[in-house]
Design a protein around this motif. Sequence first.
Motif, short mmCIF file in Angstrom:
data_model
loop_
_atom_site.label_atom_id
_atom_site.label_comp_id
_atom_site.label_asym_id
_atom_site.label_seq_id
_atom_site.Cartn_x
_atom_site.Cartn_y
_atom_site.Cartn_z
N LEU A 118 0.82 -1.21 0.00
CA LEU A 118 0.00 0.00 0.00
C LEU A 118 0.85 1.26 0.00
O LEU A 118 0.32 2.36 -0.14
N THR A 119 2.18 1.12 0.18
CA THR A 119 3.07 2.28 0.26
C THR A 119 3.57 2.71 -1.11
O THR A 119 3.66 3.90 -1.39
N SER A 120 3.92 1.76 -1.95
CA SER A 120 4.44 2.13 -3.28
C SER A 120 3.79 1.24 -4.33
O SER A 120 3.43 0.09 -4.07
N LYS A 121 3.69 1.77 -5.51
CA LYS A 121 3.05 1.06 -6.62
C LYS A 121 3.99 0.00 -7.18
O LYS A 121 5.19 0.23 -7.31
N GLY A 122 3.46 -1.16 -7.49
CA GLY A 122 4.24 -2.19 -8.16
C GLY A 122 4.94 -3.18 -7.24
O GLY A 122 5.70 -4.00 -7.71
N GLY A 123 4.70 -3.13 -5.94
CA GLY A 123 5.36 -4.04 -5.03
C GLY A 123 4.51 -5.22 -4.60
O GLY A 123 4.86 -5.93 -3.68
N ASP A 124 3.38 -5.46 -5.27
CA ASP A 124 2.50 -6.58 -4.91
C ASP A 124 3.11 -7.90 -5.38
O ASP A 124 3.83 -7.95 -6.37
N PHE A 125 2.80 -8.99 -4.66
CA PHE A 125 3.22 -10.30 -5.12
C PHE A 125 2.32 -11.36 -4.49
O PHE A 125 1.59 -11.11 -3.55
N VAL A 126 2.38 -12.56 -5.07
CA VAL A 126 1.60 -13.69 -4.56
C VAL A 126 2.55 -14.82 -4.17
O VAL A 126 3.68 -14.89 -4.65
N GLN A 127 2.06 -15.69 -3.32
CA GLN A 127 2.85 -16.81 -2.82
C GLN A 127 1.94 -18.02 -2.71
O GLN A 127 0.83 -17.92 -2.19
N LEU A 128 2.40 -19.15 -3.20
CA LEU A 128 1.67 -20.42 -3.09
C LEU A 128 2.56 -21.39 -2.32
O LEU A 128 3.72 -21.58 -2.67
N GLN A 129 2.00 -21.96 -1.26
CA GLN A 129 2.76 -22.89 -0.44
C GLN A 129 2.02 -24.22 -0.37
O GLN A 129 0.81 -24.25 -0.14
N LEU A 130 2.74 -25.30 -0.55
CA LEU A 130 2.23 -26.64 -0.35
C LEU A 130 3.10 -27.25 0.75
O LEU A 130 4.31 -27.09 0.73
N GLY A 131 2.48 -27.93 1.71
CA GLY A 131 3.31 -28.44 2.78
C GLY A 131 2.66 -29.53 3.60
O GLY A 131 1.51 -29.92 3.39
N TYR A 132 3.45 -30.00 4.54
CA TYR A 132 3.05 -31.04 5.47
C TYR A 132 3.45 -30.57 6.86
O TYR A 132 4.56 -30.08 7.07
N ALA A 133 2.55 -30.67 7.82
CA ALA A 133 2.83 -30.29 9.20
C ALA A 133 2.56 -31.48 10.10
O ALA A 133 1.54 -32.15 9.97
N LYS A 134 3.49 -31.74 11.00
CA LYS A 134 3.36 -32.85 11.95
C LYS A 134 3.32 -32.25 13.34
O LYS A 134 4.12 -31.38 13.67
N SER A 135 2.41 -32.71 14.17
CA SER A 135 2.30 -32.18 15.53
C SER A 135 3.50 -32.60 16.37
O SER A 135 4.10 -33.66 16.16
N ILE A 136 3.85 -31.76 17.30
CA ILE A 136 4.99 -32.05 18.18
C ILE A 136 4.73 -33.31 19.00
O ILE A 136 5.64 -34.12 19.21
#
Length: 146
Positions: A118-136
């Motif tokens: 929201l501060t400067s124009k042109g700094g937007d980006f997207v991120q896609l994450q695929l993962g696996y989480a195991k409980s402690i």
Amino acid sequence: MSINIRGGGSFGLNPGYEYYTSFLKDGGVEDPERRKVNSHVFRIDPYWNIRVSDATLLKFNLSMQFHWINKTEELAPLNQHFSFGRANIATIKTEIEQGLGGKLEDKLFIRFNHFFNLTSKGGDFVQLQLGYAKSIDNIGKAFSGK
């Protein structure tokens, strides 16, 4: 602050503050001068979690982050020695978690994050994450053999 809703879902608001610091060499790796970079992040995170089943959760999070970054010789107060300035970032996060074995303890997930600068124009980006989480707890059980 969280409110649980019928069916196991919830919605709420997480305000927060993050601080992290690192060292920067302005002249590259060979430069003996190091400067400390201090980062301050204030955030407001409203969220909504929808439980689809015992093993499936759908999450929505709209995050507002206000970043102040300053470069100094030493740890500096928030209002001094600004050389990088500030950035305001809005993030829309969507996540689907699918638990393994009928529970959400160990899970596969897919996340899609859209960051709006929201501060400067042109700094937007997207991120896609695929993962696996195991409980402690399950990691401890795997090592102990129980």
